[in-house]
Scaffold this active site. Sequence first.
Site, PDB file in Angstrom:
ATOM      1  N   ARG A   1      28.118   9.708  13.313  1.00 46.72           N
ATOM      2  CA  ARG A   1      27.812   8.732  12.250  1.00 46.72           C
ATOM      3  C   ARG A   1      26.728   9.273  11.302  1.00 46.72           C
ATOM      4  O   ARG A   1      27.003   9.641  10.174  1.00 46.72           O
ATOM      5  CB  ARG A   1      27.382   7.401  12.902  1.00 46.72           C
ATOM      6  CG  ARG A   1      27.354   6.229  11.941  1.00 46.72           C
ATOM      7  CD  ARG A   1      26.089   6.124  11.116  1.00 46.72           C
ATOM      8  NE  ARG A   1      24.867   6.030  11.904  1.00 46.72           N
ATOM      9  CZ  ARG A   1      23.662   6.117  11.364  1.00 46.72           C
ATOM     10  NH1 ARG A   1      23.506   6.300  10.070  1.00 46.72           N
ATOM     11  NH2 ARG A   1      22.570   6.053  12.139  1.00 46.72           N
TER      12      ARG A   1
ATOM     13  N   HIS B   1      14.196   6.954  16.325  1.00 46.08           N
ATOM     14  CA  HIS B   1      15.277   7.626  15.589  1.00 46.08           C
ATOM     15  C   HIS B   1      14.591   8.553  14.584  1.00 46.08           C
ATOM     16  O   HIS B   1      14.217   8.125  13.486  1.00 46.08           O
ATOM     17  CB  HIS B   1      16.128   6.549  14.895  1.00 46.08           C
ATOM     18  CG  HIS B   1      17.224   7.067  14.033  1.00 46.08           C
ATOM     19  ND1 HIS B   1      18.544   7.090  14.429  1.00 46.08           N
ATOM     20  CD2 HIS B   1      17.226   7.572  12.770  1.00 46.08           C
ATOM     21  CE1 HIS B   1      19.295   7.566  13.450  1.00 46.08           C
ATOM     22  NE2 HIS B   1      18.513   7.871  12.431  1.00 46.08           N
TER      23      HIS B   1
ATOM     24  N   ASN C   1      18.848  14.979  11.634  1.00 45.63           N
ATOM     25  CA  ASN C   1      18.227  14.235  12.738  1.00 45.63           C
ATOM     26  C   ASN C   1      17.645  15.251  13.718  1.00 45.63           C
ATOM     27  O   ASN C   1      18.025  16.422  13.726  1.00 45.63           O
ATOM     28  CB  ASN C   1      19.296  13.434  13.487  1.00 45.63           C
ATOM     29  CG  ASN C   1      19.843  12.285  12.673  1.00 45.63           C
ATOM     30  OD1 ASN C   1      20.692  12.483  11.823  1.00 45.63           O
ATOM     31  ND2 ASN C   1      19.368  11.101  12.936  1.00 45.63           N
TER      32      ASN C   1
ATOM     33  N   CYS D   1      20.796  10.774   5.521  1.00 48.83           N
ATOM     34  CA  CYS D   1      21.137   9.425   5.070  1.00 48.83           C
ATOM     35  C   CYS D   1      21.492   9.548   3.601  1.00 48.83           C
ATOM     36  O   CYS D   1      20.698  10.059   2.816  1.00 48.83           O
ATOM     37  CB  CYS D   1      19.961   8.470   5.263  1.00 48.83           C
ATOM     38  SG  CYS D   1      20.237   6.852   4.501  1.00 48.83           S
TER      39      CYS D   1
ATOM     40  N   HIS E   1      14.225  11.801  12.202  1.00 51.44           N
ATOM     41  CA  HIS E   1      14.797  12.922  11.457  1.00 51.44           C
ATOM     42  C   HIS E   1      13.768  14.047  11.496  1.00 51.44           C
ATOM     43  O   HIS E   1      12.561  13.802  11.447  1.00 51.44           O
ATOM     44  CB  HIS E   1      15.135  12.494  10.025  1.00 51.44           C
ATOM     45  CG  HIS E   1      16.359  11.621   9.962  1.00 51.44           C
ATOM     46  ND1 HIS E   1      17.556  12.040   9.452  1.00 51.44           N
ATOM     47  CD2 HIS E   1      16.561  10.356  10.399  1.00 51.44           C
ATOM     48  CE1 HIS E   1      18.457  11.075   9.565  1.00 51.44           C
ATOM     49  NE2 HIS E   1      17.880  10.027  10.136  1.00 51.44           N
TER      50      HIS E   1
END
Length: 310
Positions: free
Chosen positions: A23, A215, A257, A248, A217
């Site tokens: 994703r 999360h 990420n 993103c 990056h």
Amino acid sequence: MKGMAPAFVELPSRVSVYEVSPRDGLQNESAQVATHAKVRLIEALVDAGVQRIEVGSFVAPKWVPQMADADEVCRMIERRQGVTYACLCPNARGLDRARAADVDEIAVFVSASETHNLKNVNKSIAQTLRAFEPVIAPAVDQGLRVRGYVSTMWGCPYEGEVDPARGLELAKHLLGSGCYQVSLGDTIGVGTPVQTQRILDLFAADIPLEQIALHLHDTRGTALANVLVGLQMGITTFDASVAGLGGCPYAPGAAGNLATEDLVYTLHGMGIDTGIDLEKLWQAGQVAEAIVGRDLPGKVHRAGVRSLAK
Ligand code: HMG
Ligand code: MG
């Protein structure tokens, strides 16, 4: 060091890795990756022992064309027992798609900064939360797990510094609405360790940190340092993307990420179990590189799993 209070707990014996490459990784690729290639990547990751995986997004295809085939991806993947398959879901339309695709989990997302939120979902933060009303509660009622993201916690590409107290309010709102976990996003990879400790100190005063994931990056190489702070403060879920695939589309500079291999290599080296086979994960990273057709930045991905000295 100033600001580094001795709030650390013992390291956990096990950490849950939340794989986001199909994703977060693929949503940012300029080339459209074929549906069967996405399926191959997902199955390689699950073969490596990944137990929680975000396989796509039920968002508007005109906003993120790379995720337009998420329904088809869900139909094609061979489901493995014990694995949670998740998709992003911004609105009621997304929930309909999630139900039809038979995912186990959906993830709603909101930013801690207004401008990023507006660029990402064309709504104010308040409107975004309202759009979750026909999503979170009905999804939970129907037996789906719902995860929440609060993006731009460490900084916004448009507004700069972000007050973590705004993110805390959003996280509390999401948990109060039915999310089982909220993942805090360093969307553009600007976070540093003392900042991470300050954010987590603030959260820990209000929320059990088992309900929080990170999360990160790795745009500036600080993600693992922030993971270490998180581990020491009681975080046990970390999002990562194989070979460092990711970004993103509405956060300029959000390349990459934290690479799953780098996370797993570090955790295993610290005696922390993940349930993942690092060699097989490395192989999945080769699949990721092959399907996007460009070199990927993960450190272990590039250096190999073992040191040459062995
Ligand atoms: P909008 O244009 O304001 O909404 O988009 P709309 O309701 O007017 O819909 C526009 C069109 O999209 C309509 O089609 C809808 O039917 C369709 P049209 O009538 O024009 O043909 N549509 C949909 N189609 C399929 N599935 C849906 C859906 N919803 C509407 N669910 C919207 C609002 C939220 C839909 C849009 O802005 C959007 O999809 N944004 C998603 C952006 C995105 O995916 N960003 C990346 C993920 S977030 C991220 O990466 C951060 C994260 O990794 C954490 C971190 O790093 O911090 C999670
Ligand atoms: Mg992200």
